[in-house]
Design a protein around this motif. Sequence first.
Motif, PDB file in Angstrom:
ATOM      1  N   THR A 198     -63.581 130.109  -9.947  1.00 57.83           N
ATOM      2  CA  THR A 198     -64.690 129.008 -10.187  1.00 57.83           C
ATOM      3  C   THR A 198     -65.066 129.420 -11.782  1.00 57.83           C
ATOM      4  O   THR A 198     -65.241 128.388 -12.768  1.00 57.83           O
ATOM      5  N   PHE A 199     -65.197 130.682 -12.018  1.00 56.70           N
ATOM      6  CA  PHE A 199     -65.453 131.010 -13.630  1.00 56.70           C
ATOM      7  C   PHE A 199     -64.444 130.632 -14.605  1.00 56.70           C
ATOM      8  O   PHE A 199     -64.606 130.238 -15.543  1.00 56.70           O
ATOM      9  N   GLY A 200     -63.275 130.809 -13.892  1.00 62.72           N
ATOM     10  CA  GLY A 200     -62.192 130.363 -14.599  1.00 62.72           C
ATOM     11  C   GLY A 200     -62.033 128.905 -14.999  1.00 62.72           C
ATOM     12  O   GLY A 200     -61.857 128.197 -16.303  1.00 62.72           O
ATOM     13  N   LEU A 201     -62.321 128.038 -13.968  1.00 59.99           N
ATOM     14  CA  LEU A 201     -62.520 126.531 -14.044  1.00 59.99           C
ATOM     15  C   LEU A 201     -63.402 126.326 -15.296  1.00 59.99           C
ATOM     16  O   LEU A 201     -63.538 125.291 -15.891  1.00 59.99           O
ATOM     17  N   TRP A 202     -64.623 126.769 -14.988  1.00 62.44           N
ATOM     18  CA  TRP A 202     -65.752 126.663 -15.945  1.00 62.44           C
ATOM     19  C   TRP A 202     -65.223 126.837 -17.445  1.00 62.44           C
ATOM     20  O   TRP A 202     -65.422 125.999 -18.477  1.00 62.44           O
ATOM     21  N   ILE A 203     -64.388 128.025 -17.702  1.00 60.64           N
ATOM     22  CA  ILE A 203     -64.165 128.121 -19.142  1.00 60.64           C
ATOM     23  C   ILE A 203     -62.899 127.293 -19.452  1.00 60.64           C
ATOM     24  O   ILE A 203     -62.998 126.788 -20.695  1.00 60.64           O
TER      25      ILE A 203
ATOM     26  N   TYR B 187     -59.907 134.065  -5.166  1.00 63.55           N
ATOM     27  CA  TYR B 187     -59.338 132.692  -5.306  1.00 63.55           C
ATOM     28  C   TYR B 187     -59.386 132.144  -3.872  1.00 63.55           C
ATOM     29  O   TYR B 187     -59.009 132.993  -2.968  1.00 63.55           O
ATOM     30  N   PRO B 188     -59.995 130.921  -3.725  1.00 64.11           N
ATOM     31  CA  PRO B 188     -60.334 129.998  -4.670  1.00 64.11           C
ATOM     32  C   PRO B 188     -62.053 130.091  -5.012  1.00 64.11           C
ATOM     33  O   PRO B 188     -62.488 129.166  -5.274  1.00 64.11           O
ATOM     34  N   GLY B 189     -62.563 131.296  -4.943  1.00 59.12           N
ATOM     35  CA  GLY B 189     -63.958 131.412  -5.129  1.00 59.12           C
ATOM     36  C   GLY B 189     -64.482 131.883  -6.280  1.00 59.12           C
ATOM     37  O   GLY B 189     -64.104 131.189  -7.373  1.00 59.12           O
TER      38      GLY B 189
ATOM     39  N   LEU C 239     -62.245 124.607   0.872  1.00 58.56           N
ATOM     40  CA  LEU C 239     -61.344 123.593   0.612  1.00 58.56           C
ATOM     41  C   LEU C 239     -59.811 124.096   0.759  1.00 58.56           C
ATOM     42  O   LEU C 239     -59.594 125.166   0.380  1.00 58.56           O
ATOM     43  N   PRO C 240     -59.059 123.164   0.991  1.00 62.42           N
ATOM     44  CA  PRO C 240     -57.511 123.675   1.305  1.00 62.42           C
ATOM     45  C   PRO C 240     -56.629 123.971   0.319  1.00 62.42           C
ATOM     46  O   PRO C 240     -55.641 122.962  -0.044  1.00 62.42           O
ATOM     47  N   TRP C 241     -56.963 124.907  -0.512  1.00 63.00           N
ATOM     48  CA  TRP C 241     -56.207 124.968  -1.764  1.00 63.00           C
ATOM     49  C   TRP C 241     -54.690 125.561  -1.438  1.00 63.00           C
ATOM     50  O   TRP C 241     -54.857 126.434  -0.360  1.00 63.00           O
ATOM     51  N   PRO C 242     -53.892 125.481  -2.344  1.00 59.49           N
ATOM     52  CA  PRO C 242     -52.750 126.122  -2.119  1.00 59.49           C
ATOM     53  C   PRO C 242     -52.664 127.799  -2.135  1.00 59.49           C
ATOM     54  O   PRO C 242     -53.458 128.338  -2.845  1.00 59.49           O
ATOM     55  N   TRP C 243     -52.020 128.299  -1.415  1.00 59.46           N
ATOM     56  CA  TRP C 243     -51.939 129.992  -1.198  1.00 59.46           C
ATOM     57  C   TRP C 243     -53.423 130.207  -1.063  1.00 59.46           C
ATOM     58  O   TRP C 243     -53.892 131.339  -1.463  1.00 59.46           O
ATOM     59  N   HIS C 244     -54.106 129.511  -0.297  1.00 55.71           N
ATOM     60  CA  HIS C 244     -55.526 130.104   0.246  1.00 55.71           C
ATOM     61  C   HIS C 244     -55.412 131.501   1.245  1.00 55.71           C
ATOM     62  O   HIS C 244     -54.679 131.413   2.131  1.00 55.71           O
ATOM     63  N   PRO C 245     -55.963 132.420   0.653  1.00 56.28           N
ATOM     64  CA  PRO C 245     -55.696 133.769   1.352  1.00 56.28           C
ATOM     65  C   PRO C 245     -56.299 133.693   2.877  1.00 56.28           C
ATOM     66  O   PRO C 245     -55.882 134.602   3.478  1.00 56.28           O
ATOM     67  N   SER C 246     -57.408 133.062   3.074  1.00 55.82           N
ATOM     68  CA  SER C 246     -58.075 133.014   4.400  1.00 55.82           C
ATOM     69  C   SER C 246     -57.623 131.870   5.089  1.00 55.82           C
ATOM     70  O   SER C 246     -57.872 130.573   4.761  1.00 55.82           O
TER      71      SER C 246
ATOM     72  N   ALA D 184     -59.019 139.099   3.725  1.00 55.05           N
ATOM     73  CA  ALA D 184     -58.601 137.611   3.437  1.00 55.05           C
ATOM     74  C   ALA D 184     -59.759 136.910   3.071  1.00 55.05           C
ATOM     75  O   ALA D 184     -59.939 136.205   2.174  1.00 55.05           O
ATOM     76  N   GLU D 185     -60.925 136.902   3.908  1.00 54.26           N
ATOM     77  CA  GLU D 185     -62.082 135.918   3.688  1.00 54.26           C
ATOM     78  C   GLU D 185     -62.927 136.441   2.277  1.00 54.26           C
ATOM     79  O   GLU D 185     -63.337 135.502   1.544  1.00 54.26           O
TER      80      GLU D 185
END
Length: 273
Positions: free
Chosen positions: A25-30, A19-21, A71-78, A11-12
């Motif tokens: 992050t690369f998608g946010l940049w695009i 996600y959300p790593g 950070l506490p993202w929705p659906w955080h896998p870890s 999970a980590e």
Amino acid sequence: MKGSGPFMWIAELLALLIYPGGLWTFGLWIGYRALTTWQLPTNGQLRFATDRPGWMALATLFCVAGGLTGLPWPWHPSPHAFGWLGAWALLEVAAWLPLWPTLTAGTPRIVRAAMREAQISLLGRALLWGVAAIGFSNDNTLTGAALAGHGLVLVSGLLSLPAAINWGPFGPEPSLGPHGIVEGQSTKTAAAITFARDLVAAALITVVWQAGLSLASVPAWVAAVTIIAGSVVTILSLRWLQGRVPRFSVPVALRFTLGWAGSTALLAVIVLR
């Protein structure tokens, strides 16, 4: 997934790499580049080469990915995200990395411009993270005073954001021209610096919206839609305002940020405490 053993590590690892790593992050940049320039970053200038610009860009990517993972993202896998304090430390390092090539450029006017941006952005990020800590530490039901408090957190974060990312009136001196502090740098170095700065800007925009939303009080899909939609609206608003606001001097920029974002942050503390 919430127990110990191999499932925890899987999970980590998913959180850090996908996600959300890293991938997120690369998608946010695009998305940030597409919304600010109306074109996808497909010019091929950026390369994660084994030289100083390449290592700087790669280190920034890792720091931003690690910071967002905390950070506490929705659906955080870890279930073991390390929290906003660790996220702040990593994203603060990421914010300083793109300034390193310009602060050591040796050209006085470029160094002065980089120092200007460093001073302004440091205050902006300090206020942004201060108010974000308030929001993350008060994940209450969005009713009454808590609703007003989280609203003030969001407003203060949005007011401190332009200074934190050196946008528009908080950007480089006009004498440097449209290229700002990357003026005079090689194409490879300029692309690496721009990539790193855009990564940090995209990440901080999402931090503002996460902090202003009480994630525990709304369904995950509502939180996700709000963070993404709010970030898109913020980026488009900054794009529309670009060039419509005069460039601030350093004292004016600091007074503006402290006066507006700082006073709103103080109100948020009073309401939520």
